[in-house]
Each structure stands twice: as structure tokens, then as C-alpha cells.
Design an enzyme around this catalytic site. Sequence first.
Site, PDB file in Angstrom:
ATOM      1  N   GLU B  90       0.700  -1.344  -0.065  1.00  0.00           N
ATOM      2  CA  GLU B  90       0.030   0.013  -0.023  1.00  0.00           C
ATOM      3  C   GLU B  90       0.933   1.092  -0.146  1.00  0.00           C
ATOM      4  OE1 GLU B  90      -2.830  -0.155  -0.970  1.00  0.00           O
ATOM      5  OE2 GLU B  90      -3.182  -2.302  -0.331  1.00  0.00           O
ATOM      6  N   HIS B  93       2.017   1.922  -3.355  1.00  0.00           N
ATOM      7  CA  HIS B  93       1.065   2.840  -4.284  1.00  0.00           C
ATOM      8  C   HIS B  93       1.074   4.252  -3.771  1.00  0.00           C
ATOM      9  CE1 HIS B  93      -1.062  -0.242  -5.957  1.00  0.00           C
ATOM     10  NE2 HIS B  93      -1.760  -0.882  -4.985  1.00  0.00           N
ATOM     11  N   HIS B  99       0.010  -1.416  -9.989  1.00  0.00           N
ATOM     12  CA  HIS B  99       0.424  -2.684 -10.027  1.00  0.00           C
ATOM     13  C   HIS B  99       1.166  -3.506 -11.138  1.00  0.00           C
ATOM     14  CE1 HIS B  99      -3.588  -2.758  -7.536  1.00  0.00           C
ATOM     15  NE2 HIS B  99      -2.584  -3.324  -6.707  1.00  0.00           N
ATOM     16  N   TYR B 148      -0.393  -8.962  -8.731  1.00  0.00           N
ATOM     17  CA  TYR B 148      -1.492  -9.929  -8.389  1.00  0.00           C
ATOM     18  C   TYR B 148      -1.115 -11.346  -8.556  1.00  0.00           C
ATOM     19  CZ  TYR B 148      -5.246  -6.210  -9.092  1.00  0.00           C
ATOM     20  OH  TYR B 148      -6.029  -5.243  -9.149  1.00  0.00           O
TER      21      TYR B 148
END
Lengths: 44, 647
Positions: B90, B93, B99, B148
Amino acid sequence: LPVPEMFVKDIDEGTERDIFDINEALGLDLFEGDIRLLMQGKNS
Amino acid sequence: IIGDEYRWPHIIPYVLEDSLDLNAKGVILNAFERYRLKTCIDFKPWSGEANYVSVFKGSGCWSSVGNMHVGKQELSIGENCDRIATVQHEFLHALGFWHEQSRSDRDDYVTIVWDRILSGREHNFNIYNDSVSDSLNVPYDYSSVMHYSKTAFQNGTEPTIVTRISDFEDVIGQRMDFSDYDLMKLNRLYNCSSSLSFMDACDFELENICGMIQSSGDTADWQWLSQVLAGPENDHSNMGQCKESGFFMYFNTSSVKEGVTAMLESRILYPKRGFQCLEFYLYNSGSENDQVNIYTRVYTASNPEGVLTLQREIKEIPIGSWQLYYVTLQVTEKFRVAFEGVRGPGSSLGGLSIDDINLSETRCPHHIWRIQNFTQLLGSQNAEIRSPPYYSPKGYAYQIYLNLNSSTNVGIYFHLISGANDDQLQWPCPWQQATMTLLDQNPDIRQRMSNQRSITTDPTMTNDDGSYFWDRPSKVGSVAIFPNGTQFSRGRGYGTSAFITHKRLISREFIKGDDVYILLTVEDISHLNSTAIIPDPVPTSTAIVPTSAAHNACSEVECQNGGVCTVHEDRAECKCPAGEDWWYMGKRCEKRGSTQDTIVIAVASTVTVFAVMLVITLVSVYCTRRKYRKRASSKRAALSLENQHAF
């Protein structure tokens, strides 16, 4: 084999949950799963 | 994300909101330590800067991308998000990273299987073109903490992301630590050339032995070797996997008399934080009585030659295998670390070897649990391993349970057990955070991707029968027996069945020389309950001490409008939130100000001053004219009288 509940408490309840799983389970529909756009279109 | 406006300063101001769980607060601080070790990004408690990250317990785990310049920028660490790699993800980000699979060249490396994606969730697999997002000349990274996993947003059981190189199918989606490429990108984006807490790493692969020197005051030297007949057969860095390489330092105790010493000193090091953790591997093929002493040589103005201080004596070094050691140091001046090998009594056919040294300004783990012959354990059925008993600094006894029964995942659990101090301790056990780390044994601490989870004892937590979960083990636990036959009580375990997958466990260097290390730290984090801003670790050993005074002072003060109470010189003060063109002020942040208000005040003041000046001018002109008129009329009267008299 799962460890009996009486001996241990499993914080993950037997499954590996990633960030998007956690957010999805909460009903969140964030951008790309975990991105919050502050102002309309500013990030994108 | 492209655009300098999205960058943060290298030291990011933060606030840990009261809504956060205590475990989450501890995990976030641990994540900050990983940034401090591996990047040039540092974090400081917010003290009024225009923009800061406010970490709070919202619904889910999320962040914005980059610095949005909104003053208080929220980042949510909600339920089940209190994992170190999730916090790192996080914050990446927040630092400006999307991503990994949204890169413009994504389709060259993975295939998105659109008909396996949950309906309406297709937007999660967007691609950004290279005018929006820059991959900074770094190759596509399957092992990124920002990728992911293959199951993301799947509508069934089949993967939604298929890697073009099939070996990476189970690699994507790791949540352990930054990958090498994550760090390369972050360090390129923020022009990093050094970090706050990393000091040195040496695997002795080069002949310059990392600038280490042989002391002149001793009677023998360490040798730079890749193999010794009596052992080790190979170094620890490569474990013999690379021919013609793999070196370590060796002190041959078989060729010298008892009492002979050999000292190897590091290059000069300059501390920034005042506390250090030294880590290295030792191999003993000599006498059981040979030992290694760790010294520091500290240079001060009054001692330009350096003062040598013994920090730790390492005795009973196991024979015939590499063994990991940690030594805590507290040095505030420039210094060297010295390794002294000492020939002890008894016969020796070999000697002492050192390899893979790391020195960083971080906290050492409290305990090391070494598990030998691990591959055999992993393959066996009913594999349940329990650690030896350990004590926390507060005196709580505990044990770790590693469950290898599952064919896919490894579980890890923390148990309180009965101990010698139980009568003096508080029960149910309050706010002890247990951090369990599966060590990636890469020789360089910066390239490790260790797997870490933390849990915290909540004294209010109960079992189904109403008893307290963290109550005294002799009261709520069950009877157990140590291998030596001693009986004790073991409380219920708390942890995760999904600590790490088998596939990830056999990757990297978690198992090295068939050894696995679980690093353990149990620390009291009850001070994080305070609303006070947490100070940076300081040279003293008590790194985070907002104190009960801080708590008491702030307990009587309520800051309004999102202000945060801090203690300054034993007085509670409110730090008020502020944005680029607005701020709160007053003792309790009760008043709002903005640049618009300032403009209004400036214009009003100018107009008022102008009006007053105008009035003064008009009055002055009026008075002056009146005065001269009077004088002129009296002159005329006198003149006419003179004339009358003359005629």
C-alpha cells in the site's frame, strides 16, 4: 490436516487471502482492487 | 506514475490514527524499517507538514497512487490487512506505483483470461500506456510485491493470470517483501543512493575482503579460502553451488598453540542511529573450546587510536555446520567491528570460519530458532515441530509451533507457556507483539525476502467458553512435556495456517544447508495505544517511549477537527491538520484558517488604512485652510483701520 480449533486459533481461517480478496469480500469495488482515486480521474 | 508532482519528499510525514489495531500499528512500524533498510525513503511522525499520510483502519486495504497534495492523504489498513508485505504494497502505491501487471508491456509476459474474471471486475486488469506509467527501464517482474496472484478476481477456480513462462505461475503474487526489481524501481524513481539503516554486507567473494583488515596486535591471521580439508567443504554464501568461487575467512586453530588469537577488523563505519545489529555465520572444525570474541573499536577525539570494547564472547560453537549469530551493538561514534578468533584448550584438527556478515542499524531478533534437517521434516507426514521455550523481555514464556501437515501451506502459531516469572506477570497477558520471521538466507540483507507475520496478545480476547485467551497458561492451558521430560502448561496457539506455501518455502534461500531459521521477537507494544506521535528510534535502547506521562497529558486534551495530541516538554499540545491553502489553529485546533482569509484580511487592512489616512488628510487640509483664512481676514481688518486713521 487442519490443527484442531481447541489447540490453536487460525487468523486466516485456513485460506490465504490476498489484498483484493479482502477488499472483494467487503464489497468494495476499488480501482484495480485497492486503489482509491481521490478526485475523478486525477490518478488515471 | 509519470509526473514529479506525484512524488513525496524522501522523509514522509505520517500519522497512525487511533482507529488502527495495535497489531497493525506495530506491523506498520516494522514495514517502515524495511523501507529504511532497503531504500532512501524514511518516515517521520507528522509535525505540521503540508502533506502527510494518515494510516487508519478503514474498510479494507487501499491507498491512492502518489502524493495527491491534499494535506491529509488517507491509507487504509483494515481488518486482515495487518501484514508487513500488505503495508509495504500500500505504501508503494502511495509512493507512486501501480500494480506490476498494469504495465504497458504486460501482454508480452502474462495472458489475462478475460472469461474467467468476475463479471464487472475487468477494469482491474487495465493497462497504462507508457505516457502515463514508466517502468523505469526495469524488466517485467513476476516476483514483484505489486503483482496480483494468479487467482485475482476469478469467477471459478481457474487462474485469471497465466504467465507466459509457466515456472512463474506460482511466483506471481508474493507477499513476503520487496523484490530486487521493486527496489530498483523505487530507488530509481526517488534517486536513492543510500539508506538510513544499512551499513555493510560482506560475503568474502572478492579478494579485497570488503576492506577488512588483519590486526597488527595479534599473533595470527585469518585466511581467505574457499575450502578447508577439516571443514567447511564450502562457503555459506553459495553452499558450493558455484565452482571456483565461494570464499570465507578461516582461522586455523590446529596450527597454533592455546591462547593464540587472530583479529579481523571491518573497515571504518559511521553510525547514524546509534544502535546496530551484527549478523554472521560461523563454522567450527577445530576444538569445542575455540571461541570467537566480537569487539568494537570506537574512535573519539580523545582516543584517535580507538577504544576496543568486548561486546560478546561466543563459546560452544557447534562443530561441523554453519551456524547463524546475532550481536546487538550500541555505537554512536565512528567505529570498526572486530572478530577475534581464540585458540582454546583441547585438540584441534581444523579451525574457525566466518562468512556472510551483515551490519545494519536495525534491531536484532530476540531469539533464533534453528531447525536442522528441514527437507526431511517437510516430506514426512504428521510433521509438527515445536520450538524450545523462550522468554520475552517482560518475562513471558512462549513457544512456537510450526505445522507442516498440509501439503500446500505451512502454519505457524504462537503459544504462551508456563514460566518462571508467571507469579509476577500481568494476566491476561496485555499487548505483547510476537513477530515470527522465516529468514531468507541470502548473503545480502538488502536482497532478502523474508516471510514475516506478527500477532498481538489482546487481554480482552476470550475463548468460546468465556475464559480469557491470553490468561495464565497454568489456568487456561493444557499439560505438555518438553523432550527432557519436564512438564509444563501450554496456552492455546494463535497464528496462521497460511504462513507460507510449500512452493515459496523451497524457493529463494529459506532452506540453506538443510537449515531453516525462524527469527523471533516478542515486545511490549502497549505504548502504541497512546495517541502521541511515535518518535523515531533514538540511540537509547528504549526506542519507542511515548511514556505514561504522554498518555496522561493527552488523555485530558481533546483536539478538534482531526488534530493530534502530542506531548512537548511534558505539556499536551494539539498538532492541527493543514493543507496547501488551509489550516486549523488554536489550542484545540478549533479555528479554521485559509489563504482566502489572509487575502480578505490584507485587503480589509489596506482599505481601512487608506480610509483613515484620507480622513486625516481631509481634516488636516480643512484645519489648515481655516487657519489661513482667519489670519487673512484679520490682516485685512488691520489694514483698513490704519487707512482710516491716516485720513
